[in-house]
Design a protein around this motif. Sequence first.
Motif, PDB file in Angstrom:
ATOM      1  N   GLY A 291       0.798  -1.213   0.000  1.00  0.00           N
ATOM      2  CA  GLY A 291       0.000   0.000   0.000  1.00  0.00           C
ATOM      3  C   GLY A 291       0.835   1.269   0.000  1.00  0.00           C
ATOM      4  N   ARG A 293       3.558   4.186  -1.221  1.00  0.00           N
ATOM      5  CA  ARG A 293       3.684   4.929  -2.480  1.00  0.00           C
ATOM      6  C   ARG A 293       5.139   5.330  -2.746  1.00  0.00           C
ATOM      7  N   GLU A 342       2.474  -0.614  -9.351  1.00  0.00           N
ATOM      8  CA  GLU A 342       1.350  -0.167 -10.168  1.00  0.00           C
ATOM      9  C   GLU A 342       1.529   1.336 -10.370  1.00  0.00           C
ATOM     10  N   ARG A 344       0.341   4.829 -11.190  1.00  0.00           N
ATOM     11  CA  ARG A 344      -0.986   5.430 -11.095  1.00  0.00           C
ATOM     12  C   ARG A 344      -1.089   6.838 -11.674  1.00  0.00           C
ATOM     13  N   VAL A 407       2.543   2.656  -6.800  1.00  0.00           N
ATOM     14  CA  VAL A 407       2.076   2.064  -5.542  1.00  0.00           C
ATOM     15  C   VAL A 407       2.484   0.598  -5.488  1.00  0.00           C
ATOM     16  N   THR A 409       0.845  -2.034  -4.667  1.00  0.00           N
ATOM     17  CA  THR A 409      -0.553  -2.388  -4.423  1.00  0.00           C
ATOM     18  C   THR A 409      -0.639  -3.751  -3.735  1.00  0.00           C
ATOM     19  N   GLY A 413      -5.942  -5.647  -4.383  1.00  0.00           N
ATOM     20  CA  GLY A 413      -6.018  -4.558  -5.348  1.00  0.00           C
ATOM     21  C   GLY A 413      -6.410  -3.206  -4.808  1.00  0.00           C
ATOM     22  N   SER A 415      -5.614   0.168  -3.818  1.00  0.00           N
ATOM     23  CA  SER A 415      -4.437   1.024  -3.935  1.00  0.00           C
ATOM     24  C   SER A 415      -4.337   2.051  -2.816  1.00  0.00           C
ATOM     25  N   THR A 421      -7.358  11.350  -8.239  1.00  0.00           N
ATOM     26  CA  THR A 421      -6.023  11.480  -7.680  1.00  0.00           C
ATOM     27  C   THR A 421      -5.450  12.885  -7.819  1.00  0.00           C
TER      28      THR A 421
END
Length: 425
Positions: A291, A293, A342, A344, A407, A409, A413, A415, A421
């Motif tokens: 989770g 970033r 992932e 984003r 991320v 993730t 799933g 995020s 965002t």
Amino acid sequence: MAEAAPRLSALVHDLFGTPLPVRLRAWDGSEAGPPDGPVLVLRNRRGLRRLLWRPGELGLARGWVAGDLDVEGDLFTVLDRLSGFIWERDTPHRSLRDPSLRTAAATLLALGGPLPPPPPPPEEVRGRTGGSHTRVRDRRAISHHYDVGNPFYELVLGPSMVYSCAYWDEGGSLEEAQRAKLDLVCRKLGLTEGQRLLDVGCGWGSLAMHAAREYGVRATGITLSREQAAYARKRIAEAGLTDRIEIRVQDYRDVRDGPYDAISSIGMAEHVGTVRYQEYARQLYTLLAPGGRLLNHQIARRPERNESRYRVDQFIDRYVFPDGELSPLGRTVTTLEGAGFEVRDVESIREHYALTLRRWVANLEEGWDDAVRLTSPGRARVWRLYMAASAVSFERNRIGVNQILAVRTPEGGASGLPLRTRTWN
């Protein structure tokens, strides 16, 4: 008879099929070229010999650093005109059997003199050994660029001591734009009180200090520059933040105390190198909690039609960032995804870097005598050329800069990002 400049100007026209876009003044006082705008000054024959022995950007750079070449008037205008004339032309390969090329070489020899090539200026990096991007070689490369002296960086960067692209609004000062960039990074990372932040390539500690002071995080900053680390620790102590921030002289490959809730990599990946970038991305992924970033802020070059033809900028590699490499944006995104991230959000802020660099050049020019005293005439000239040329490259879209939010993730799933965002709440 003063004739060097007209002969050189005619030679350029013959070779390129178009006139030199700036006025040229030679060592004998002769001039040629358009009467308006700045003047490119060739102060002596040695500068011409540098170009003869090392045609292209390295010969030009050596002449500039040594003071054999100079500009009277606006440096940005000269670089802009030369960019379109030299670096952005799709010039076909010329064989040495080409009579015009052989005639040009003979003319240059006659004007410059058949003496041995002048030695490179002492500011040039030479004698690199071993494979690129080993721990030892990376440490030496970072020292070459960042251990120039903290007072010099204070002069160029200003009070923020942030050495990356600022985030501009209409008007405003460099200091305000840098604070806006630091806050943008923190908001994209979604920082909250008590979280752990790893700042990879932390510089002089500005981001770690902002994140700890404004968002209540516990920050760890790593750098390979001992001068940066000492300066950052002093700033942190003076701000009363030593209980929240730790600064280490440490290679990213040696960080073992994850997981972190967030990682910032601001202007760091350019030093990692293509051969290490996948390893770098995997290391950051490993250090992030599920989770968590990553905010990767990185300069990107435009992709070549044939990537096998890509060559590192010789001036940058020899004088500014030894072993530094730029990758296209798409390759960086692919690499991050290959490490498990992932991706984003991607935000291009190319124009912002041009504005930032112009402010840094203005700071350098205003404090020129101090800059020379703090470093050397050659080193100050390196920085003036490097920053001005970079500003023009950003303006002409030869290079860009992007913030990539990724991320780690978790399974399932989720995020953790808001639906919209770009509000960065």
